[in-house]
Write an enzyme that holds these catalytic residues in place. Structure first.
Site, PDB file in Angstrom:
ATOM      1  N   CYS A  45      46.982  41.959  36.135  1.00  0.00           N
ATOM      2  CA  CYS A  45      48.197  42.029  36.700  1.00  0.00           C
ATOM      3  C   CYS A  45      48.410  40.231  38.021  1.00  0.00           C
ATOM      4  O   CYS A  45      49.855  40.131  38.240  1.00  0.00           O
ATOM      5  CB  CYS A  45      48.428  42.946  38.112  1.00  0.00           C
ATOM      6  SG  CYS A  45      48.272  44.565  37.294  1.00  0.00           S
ATOM      7  N   THR A  46      47.031  39.964  37.754  1.00  0.00           N
ATOM      8  CA  THR A  46      47.103  38.427  38.710  1.00  0.00           C
ATOM      9  C   THR A  46      48.301  37.421  37.407  1.00  0.00           C
ATOM     10  O   THR A  46      48.468  36.680  37.828  1.00  0.00           O
ATOM     11  CB  THR A  46      45.625  38.252  38.892  1.00  0.00           C
ATOM     12  OG1 THR A  46      45.331  39.068  39.167  1.00  0.00           O
ATOM     13  CG2 THR A  46      45.481  36.949  39.154  1.00  0.00           C
TER      14      THR A  46
END
Ligand code: BEZ
Length: 211
Positions: A45-46
């Site tokens: 996600c980052t």
């Protein structure tokens, strides 16, 4: 219930890292992309949020707003935002919805219990100016999305919204497009003055009309 293409994108009001957002009002007259992230402080996600932030100018050019959702609260998102900017090279430049109650995730059927009871899958909803869903994508948590693919499909959606055309396999902006079956050869000559390449009665190409 699952959201299908052509459905009105469910409206909601939620707290985000950029204040309270009422989704339809926030979209205004433009296009929007709502995409889910399973959990804050997770590696894939980052990279995704950093990658979409880096390409935000491309979405702006296409009159398209980005909004992310993750099942943690805004305070957590704000701490995570710092990591995203620090590690991915671009500060986060669009809102993340705080969805600790899973209101938005449930509304958009982003939690698939046979994958995970607590985290969302990686959903993408492209919403048109009429607030209808134009495209959905669903990836598992373990597979990061491809921002260039999202831009590519957005180009296709916006083109086919403006002209009676469709886009073939692996099409990218600038390639020839397919003339819709609803257009006769006769009408195609006036609608597509750059020319018609007829391979079969049902397979006709024309240069991209907005280039
Ligand atoms: C990730 O973003 O890396 C991730 C999130 C949830 C499950 C697995 C991976």
């Amino acid at each position: 219930m699952a959201i299908r293409l052509g459905d009105v994108a469910p409206d909601f009001t939620a707290e985000t890292t950029e204040g309270t957002v009422s989704f339809h009002e926030w979209l205004g007259d433009g296009w929007g992309i709502l995409f889910s992230h399973p959990k804050d402080f997770t590696p894939v996600c980052t990279t995704e949020l950093g990658g979409f932030a880096a390409r935000k100018a491309e979405f702006d050019k296409r009159n398209t707003k980005l909004i992310a959702v993750s099942v943690d609260d805004v305070e957590s998102h704000n701490r995570w935002k710092n990591d995203i900017g620090e590690t991915q090279g671009t500060p986060l430049n669009f809102p993340i919805i705080g969805d600790e109650t899973k209101k938005v995730s449930d509304l958009y059927d982003m939690i698939h219990p046979n994958a995970s009871d607590t985290m969302t899958v990686r959903s993408v909803f492209v919403v048109g100016p009429d607030k209808k869903v134009k495209l959905t994508l669903t990836y598992p948590a373990s597979t990061g999305r491809n921002v260039e693919e999202v831009i590519r499909v957005l180009d296709s959606l916006q083109l086919s919204a403006a002209f009676p055309v469709a886009t073939p396999l692996n099409w990218k902006d600038g390639d020839d497009v397919i003339v819709a079956l609803s257009v006769s050869d006769e009408d195609a000559k006036t609608k597509f003055p750059k020319g018609l390449r007829k391979v079969k009665d049902y397979l006709r190409f024309t240069p991209q009309p907005n280039k």
